[in-house]
Design an enzyme around this catalytic site. Sequence first.
Site, PDB file in Angstrom:
ATOM      1  CG  HIS A 150      -5.096  10.921   4.522  1.00  0.00           C
ATOM      2  ND1 HIS A 150      -5.762  10.846   5.666  1.00  0.00           N
ATOM      3  CD2 HIS A 150      -4.886   9.658   4.121  1.00  0.00           C
ATOM      4  CE1 HIS A 150      -6.067   9.361   6.115  1.00  0.00           C
ATOM      5  NE2 HIS A 150      -5.485   8.667   4.991  1.00  0.00           N
ATOM      6  CG  ASN A 151       0.368  15.108   3.088  1.00  0.00           C
ATOM      7  OD1 ASN A 151       1.248  14.205   2.888  1.00  0.00           O
ATOM      8  ND2 ASN A 151       0.547  15.844   4.305  1.00  0.00           N
TER       9      ASN A 151
ATOM     10  CG  HIS B 137      -3.415   4.947  -1.973  1.00  0.00           C
ATOM     11  ND1 HIS B 137      -2.162   5.837  -1.993  1.00  0.00           N
ATOM     12  CD2 HIS B 137      -3.867   4.764  -0.426  1.00  0.00           C
ATOM     13  CE1 HIS B 137      -1.746   6.049  -0.739  1.00  0.00           C
ATOM     14  NE2 HIS B 137      -2.683   5.764   0.012  1.00  0.00           N
TER      15      HIS B 137
HETATM   16 ZN   LIG Z   1      -3.384   5.939   2.161  1.00  0.00          ZN
END
Ligand SMILES: [Zn+2]
Length: 465
Positions: free
Chosen positions: A188-189, A228
């Site tokens: 998640h970067n 997001h």
């Molecule tokens: Zn995502």
Amino acid sequence: MGIVLIWSLVLILMRWISHKRRGAISYDSEDQTALYIRMLDVRVRSQVGFEPERRGSHPYLYVDFRTLHSRPEAARPVSARNVRRLLSFQRYLHSSRFFHGIPANNPLGYILDDDFTGQAKLMLQKVGNWNFDIFLFDRLTNGNSLVNLTFHLFNTYGLIELFQLDMVKLRRFLVMIQEDYHCQNPYHNAVHAADVTQAMYCYLQEPKLAETLTSCDLLLGLLAAATHDLDHPGVNQPFLIKTDHYLAALYKNSSVLENHHWKSAVGLLRESDLLSHLPTEDRLNMEERLGSLILATDISRQNDYLSEFRTHLDKGDLCLTNGGHRHFILQMALKCADICNPCRPWKLSKQWSEKVTEEFFHQGDIERKHNLEVTPLCDRQSNSVANIQIGFMAYVVEPLFVEWSRFSDTRLSQTMMSHLSLNKQGWNEGRDKQEASSSRASEEQRTPATKDSNSKVLPQGSKGS
Ligand SMILES: [Zn+2]
Ligand SMILES: *[C@@H]1O[C@H](CO)[C@@H](O)[C@H](O)[C@H]1NC(C)=O
Ligand SMILES: *[C@@H]1O[C@H](CO)[C@@H](O)[C@H](O)[C@H]1NC(C)=O
């Protein structure tokens, strides 16, 4: 509240000055942790008046997020630009570069020569291709794929002129977004955000959408994709809940991460003044819609969205001249973009699978270390990349993309479905081989060991696009 803010600023500046005197700034993780605690108090109080004292019984567990996925790194000098950024608390703490410099896995270092720039530009000419290699693009842009790609897409759609955006503000806004992603997270970067933005662009280009979406839809679609997962801590919602993280309390245990991504995005939008020239009503409306798009990426609510989608498709009543329906389709497109990894060519797909598993297993390790119940998905002792992927594809990805293909029956959808099936085959073969070799290995324990075949797993026929 004002006093707390000022106090924290003074503390940070004093700390910085004292470090500066001694030479280059270096923050050990204890310093970081202490700073983060203070920042949390500031942010929490300034947002909703939540009482930090009521934070629960593990107040120190969550504080570690900044360093969760980081490896020890050498201290780096601080540039004048970063000093200016001290004035922004949130980014001061979250800015990966401030603490860690340019990501260490970047083989180009600080050097960005004309050749790489030229190659990055060439890649952007094919930004609508489904086999776009975001990892390569990220290296060619020196770790700036999110800024670079999003800026390019805004330009391509003429959004800068249409919304009279200030280029300097836009670039600054995008840099802030990119830096609020944690480069320490394996998955998640900012590269994941760039990847989702690229996928979103592919969907926005699909005929049904391209013919009907307004420029406001396009702007929000790209913005939502880019933001997001903003400030994602690298652990999931159940982890935040069971460790009494302040965000879980703030958002009442529901869509905790997604709410935080949205609120962080709105915070940056306002701070950057990017849309400040628009009428307040329009701006608020855009912020609401942005939230509704980001909240749709909550996987635990997928069935709600999916059954609504199915109902529409069964009835054939989707009418894209209707703003509400267009918004719904944008939500579905963003959901697809967010979990499209298994629909990419194997070479890309496999890298994402490994990264996400690394992040899961890391969470499991922390759970074990702190005697929390280990999330099955995150348990490296009982799970494997292949297993996780096979389940994810069967229960989450395939049901969504089957409906999306019904909605948009195009070559792109066919390509995605065929990658999905090849990749599934790839992981299944990998798992079978692994099981065969591990049962062989246990037999061989009784007899002298022979050579262990460590074959690389590749699905058949995955070479073509
Ligand atoms: Zn995502
Ligand atoms: C994107 O990267 C290319 C190549 O490095 C560079 O020429 C261009 O200025 C960058 N654009 C933005 C908006 O950062
Ligand atoms: C969130 O869940 C935790 C653990 O189940 C519970 O203790 C807490 O009261 C819940 N908070 C809210 C606001 O529902």
